[in-house]
Design a protein around this motif. Structure first.
Motif, PDB file in Angstrom:
ATOM      1  N   ALA A  76       0.829  -1.203   0.000  1.00 29.17           N
ATOM      2  CA  ALA A  76       0.000   0.000   0.000  1.00 29.17           C
ATOM      3  C   ALA A  76       0.865   1.256   0.000  1.00 29.17           C
ATOM      4  O   ALA A  76       0.517   2.265  -0.624  1.00 29.17           O
ATOM      5  CB  ALA A  76      -0.927  -0.014   1.210  1.00 29.17           C
ATOM      6  N   GLY A  77       2.000   1.203   0.658  1.00 25.42           N
ATOM      7  CA  GLY A  77       2.907   2.350   0.689  1.00 25.42           C
ATOM      8  C   GLY A  77       3.466   2.671  -0.682  1.00 25.42           C
ATOM      9  O   GLY A  77       3.539   3.837  -1.075  1.00 25.42           O
ATOM     10  N   HIS A  78       3.856   1.619  -1.423  1.00 26.87           N
ATOM     11  CA  HIS A  78       4.384   1.827  -2.773  1.00 26.87           C
ATOM     12  C   HIS A  78       3.326   2.433  -3.688  1.00 26.87           C
ATOM     13  O   HIS A  78       3.607   3.370  -4.445  1.00 26.87           O
ATOM     14  CB  HIS A  78       4.886   0.512  -3.370  1.00 26.87           C
ATOM     15  N   LEU A  79       2.121   1.889  -3.610  1.00 27.64           N
ATOM     16  CA  LEU A  79       1.049   2.422  -4.454  1.00 27.64           C
ATOM     17  C   LEU A  79       0.716   3.865  -4.093  1.00 27.64           C
ATOM     18  O   LEU A  79       0.464   4.687  -4.975  1.00 27.64           O
ATOM     19  CB  LEU A  79      -0.204   1.544  -4.342  1.00 27.64           C
ATOM     20  N   SER A  80       0.753   4.176  -2.805  1.00 28.51           N
ATOM     21  CA  SER A  80       0.480   5.551  -2.373  1.00 28.51           C
ATOM     22  C   SER A  80       1.534   6.513  -2.906  1.00 28.51           C
ATOM     23  O   SER A  80       1.213   7.626  -3.347  1.00 28.51           O
ATOM     24  CB  SER A  80       0.444   5.641  -0.847  1.00 28.51           C
ATOM     25  N   VAL A  81       2.788   6.103  -2.875  1.00 24.19           N
ATOM     26  CA  VAL A  81       3.871   6.950  -3.382  1.00 24.19           C
ATOM     27  C   VAL A  81       3.714   7.170  -4.881  1.00 24.19           C
ATOM     28  O   VAL A  81       3.851   8.300  -5.371  1.00 24.19           O
ATOM     29  CB  VAL A  81       5.246   6.329  -3.054  1.00 24.19           C
ATOM     30  N   VAL A  82       3.390   6.110  -5.618  1.00 22.14           N
ATOM     31  CA  VAL A  82       3.229   6.233  -7.075  1.00 22.14           C
ATOM     32  C   VAL A  82       2.054   7.142  -7.411  1.00 22.14           C
ATOM     33  O   VAL A  82       2.175   8.052  -8.248  1.00 22.14           O
ATOM     34  CB  VAL A  82       3.054   4.834  -7.718  1.00 22.14           C
ATOM     35  N   ILE A  83       0.923   6.934  -6.750  1.00 16.57           N
ATOM     36  CA  ILE A  83      -0.253   7.772  -7.009  1.00 16.57           C
ATOM     37  C   ILE A  83       0.036   9.223  -6.629  1.00 16.57           C
ATOM     38  O   ILE A  83      -0.312  10.155  -7.360  1.00 16.57           O
ATOM     39  CB  ILE A  83      -1.481   7.222  -6.257  1.00 16.57           C
ATOM     40  N   GLY A  84       0.704   9.434  -5.503  1.00 12.84           N
ATOM     41  CA  GLY A  84       1.064  10.791  -5.092  1.00 12.84           C
ATOM     42  C   GLY A  84       2.004  11.457  -6.086  1.00 12.84           C
ATOM     43  O   GLY A  84       1.837  12.638  -6.408  1.00 12.84           O
ATOM     44  N   ALA A  85       2.983  10.708  -6.589  1.00 19.05           N
ATOM     45  CA  ALA A  85       3.925  11.263  -7.567  1.00 19.05           C
ATOM     46  C   ALA A  85       3.209  11.645  -8.859  1.00 19.05           C
ATOM     47  O   ALA A  85       3.506  12.693  -9.459  1.00 19.05           O
ATOM     48  CB  ALA A  85       5.040  10.259  -7.851  1.00 19.05           C
ATOM     49  N   ILE A  86       2.269  10.825  -9.286  1.00 21.67           N
ATOM     50  CA  ILE A  86       1.503  11.139 -10.497  1.00 21.67           C
ATOM     51  C   ILE A  86       0.680  12.406 -10.285  1.00 21.67           C
ATOM     52  O   ILE A  86       0.612  13.277 -11.169  1.00 21.67           O
ATOM     53  CB  ILE A  86       0.616   9.949 -10.901  1.00 21.67           C
TER      54      ILE A  86
END
Length: 126
Positions: free
Chosen positions: A46-56
């Motif tokens: 979930a942390g990785h997905l949150s970082v990717v979505i936040g970066a986008i």
């Protein structure tokens, strides 16, 4: 009589579009492995997905601010919401129709199309 023709055209358009979409989904489903998809999705935390979505999201915000800044330099007054709308009119694949849609959106707000084409082209990231 014109209403019937327009209704028939809309019906044909919707029916054809639905049939093509159904066909594409069925074609894609033939080679889709649900178990492998679930495995791959489970490997992301979930942390990785949150970082990717936040970066986008941050990247999109900066791109819209860049378009707003370029537009301001050319004399266009644009809100952040309008600049996000300009960028979200199509995927960032530099297709002519997307560029045309963005420039039409800008031109409709200001009435000047030459600068709108320039701004919409410069708002793209390569």
């Amino acid at each position: 009589m014109d209403i019937r023709i327009a209704t028939l055209r809309n019906f044909i358009r919707v029916t054809l579009s639905s049939a093509l979409l159904t066909g594409a989904i069925l074609l894609a489903a033939q080679s889709f492995d649900l178990h492998q998809f679930q495995e791959g999705l489970g490997s992301f935390g979930a942390g990785h997905l949150s970082v990717v979505i936040g970066a986008i999201m941050v990247s999109s915000l900066f791109a819209s601010l860049r378009v707003r800044s370029i537009a301001a330099g050319l004399g266009y007054q644009m809100s952040v919401r309008d600049s996000i709308a300009v960028l979200s009119l199509g995927p960032r694949d530099h297709q002519l129709i997307n560029e045309r849609g963005r420039s039409d959106c800008l031109a409709s707000q200001s009435g000047r199309s030459a600068g709108a084409v320039f701004v919409s082209g410069c708002g793209q990231s390569s």
